[in-house]
Design an enzyme around this catalytic site. Structure first.
Site, mmCIF file in Angstrom:
data_model
loop_
_atom_site.group_PDB
_atom_site.id
_atom_site.type_symbol
_atom_site.label_atom_id
_atom_site.label_comp_id
_atom_site.label_asym_id
_atom_site.label_seq_id
_atom_site.Cartn_x
_atom_site.Cartn_y
_atom_site.Cartn_z
ATOM 1 N N GLU A 187 0.804 -1.219 0.000
ATOM 2 C CA GLU A 187 0.000 0.000 0.000
ATOM 3 C C GLU A 187 0.837 1.270 0.000
ATOM 4 O OE1 GLU A 187 -2.935 -0.193 3.103
ATOM 5 O OE2 GLU A 187 -4.062 -1.763 2.060
ATOM 6 N N LYS A 316 -15.642 -0.386 1.927
ATOM 7 C CA LYS A 316 -14.863 -0.748 0.739
ATOM 8 C C LYS A 316 -15.845 -1.179 -0.347
ATOM 9 C CE LYS A 316 -10.973 -2.400 3.538
ATOM 10 N NZ LYS A 316 -10.243 -3.584 4.031
#
Length: 389
Positions: A187, A316
């Protein structure tokens, strides 16, 4: 707008894994990310397989009229009919999200609007960024003695998103220097060999300096990702383990000592009771955030609200798939004063739509990292939106 042409293909995400991209009526492509740290309750990514969903969409022949966001219900009805499914989410979260997002992008293009305006043209709220600075856990495999906690986070609270982005990048760079970090994880967070509290101490000291430099309140936080640590009724850390009770004591101590403003998944994904206990302890001074606990599922959110287990939730889009259900989740959170954190996944694409959905749905926060081109696509898109509104 009539849906006349649907094109789907397989593309690679930031971890070089296969995912789906869809275009409707020749408009901008929409793609779905992939998650590495997945919850038990999230919607499966595909019905049958990725290739089956691509083939299904490429064979699309229904001309459906779509003129507003709510018309996605017609799209979902057609999917259920043509694929013989009881509900559209059974088509798979990745495939449904990419398709519905492509429909909205085509609609925005035809109407001369921004994507966020198609979702909600009245909203003018830009979320606060939650930036992943130091990495650990599953997202940082391959590093010896890495932190147990998955993410060490910074949250700047300037009035302008562009200022928050500068602050976040400053904290990121300074933390990297102090930790002598050279590499980043999935990430874009710094890969380090460090115990949890050393990493947290470094981030806290950088936060204090950044507050003095910018004159802005800055919070720090953690994604504990406890489900990845939980085994045989204990939380297994690198050098020790915690029982259910001592896990609560440990996280509570960190909240108090470091004045944490954000703690995500402090307990494993079935433990509403411990979440509720921590939420009571925090007394709204810290966001007690459910990710795997909720997995972007409406019914799980209802359960968490009923038990007072959280005061914030990770959302999400590709954990659920349906943008219509996403709106229901945001609406429920707003009604029950639950803070919303719309989030990326570890395997991202260059699709910047997440930024538009953050604005369109009125998210309080957006969690999409700090560095790498896949994260910057979302952050820079939010800067563009801020300039326009």
């Amino acid at each position: 707008m009539l849906i006349k042409e649907v094109c789907a293909r397989i593309v690679k995400d930031s971890r070089n894994a296969d995912t789906i991209a869809v275009s409707v009526n020749g408009a901008e492509w929409a793609s779905s990310p992939n998650g590495k740290s997945t919850g038990d309750y999230e919607t499966p990514s595909y019905h049958r397989s990725l290739q089956w969903c691509v083939d299904f969409l490429n064979a699309w022949c229904d001309e459906i009229s779509v003129s507003k966001f709510e018309d996605l219900a017609r799209v979902e009805k057609a999917i259920c009919k043509n694929a013989d499914l009881k509900n559209a989410r059974a088509f798979g979260a990745n495939s449904l999200y990419a398709f519905e997002s492509a429909v909205l992008k085509a609609l925005a293009s035809e109407q001369g609007k921004e994507l966020w305006q198609v979702v909600n043209s009245k909203n003018r709220k830009i979320p606060f960024p939650v930036g992943n600075v130091i990495g650990g856990g599953l997202h940082s495999s391959g590093v010896a003695d890495r932190p147990n906690f998955q993410e060490f986070l910074v949250i700047p609270f300037a009035k302008k998103f562009s200022d928050n982005l500068k602050i976040m990048r400053f904290v990121y760079a300074e933390a990297g220097k102090k930790l002598n970090a050279k590499l980043v994880n999935d990430e874009g967070a710094w890969l380090v060999s460090s115990d949890d509290e050393t990493a947290l101490s470094v981030l806290n000291s950088v936060r204090i300096n950044a507050e003095k430099k910018f004159g802005v309140k800055i919070g720090i936080g953690l994604d504990v990702a406890s489900s990845t640590l939980f085994k045989d009724n204990h939380y297994r850390y690198n050098t020790h383990s915690h029982s259910l009770e001592s896990q609560f004591s440990y996280i509570s101590k960190l909240i108090s000592e470091y004045n944490l403003r954000y703690v995500e998944d402090a307990f494993e994904q079935h433990d509403f009771v411990s979440f509720a206990k921590l939420n009571k302890f925090a007394r709204k001074k810290c966001l007690i955030v459910g990710d795997d606990l909720i997995a972007t599922q409406y019914n799980r959110l209802v359960g968490a609200i009923r038990t007072n287990s959280i005061n914030a939730v990770i959302i999400k889009p590709n954990q659920n798939g349906s943008l219509l259900e996403l709106k229901k989740i945001f609406d429920l959170c707003r009604a029950r004063k639950i803070k919303t954190v719309i989030s990326h996944r570890s395997g991202e694409t260059l699709d910047s739509g997440l930024a538009d959905y953050a604005v369109g749905f009125g998210a309080d926060y957006i969690k999409c990292g700090v560095a790498t081109k896949w994260r910057e696509a979302k952050l820079n898109r939010l800067k563009e939106i801020e300039k326009k509104i």
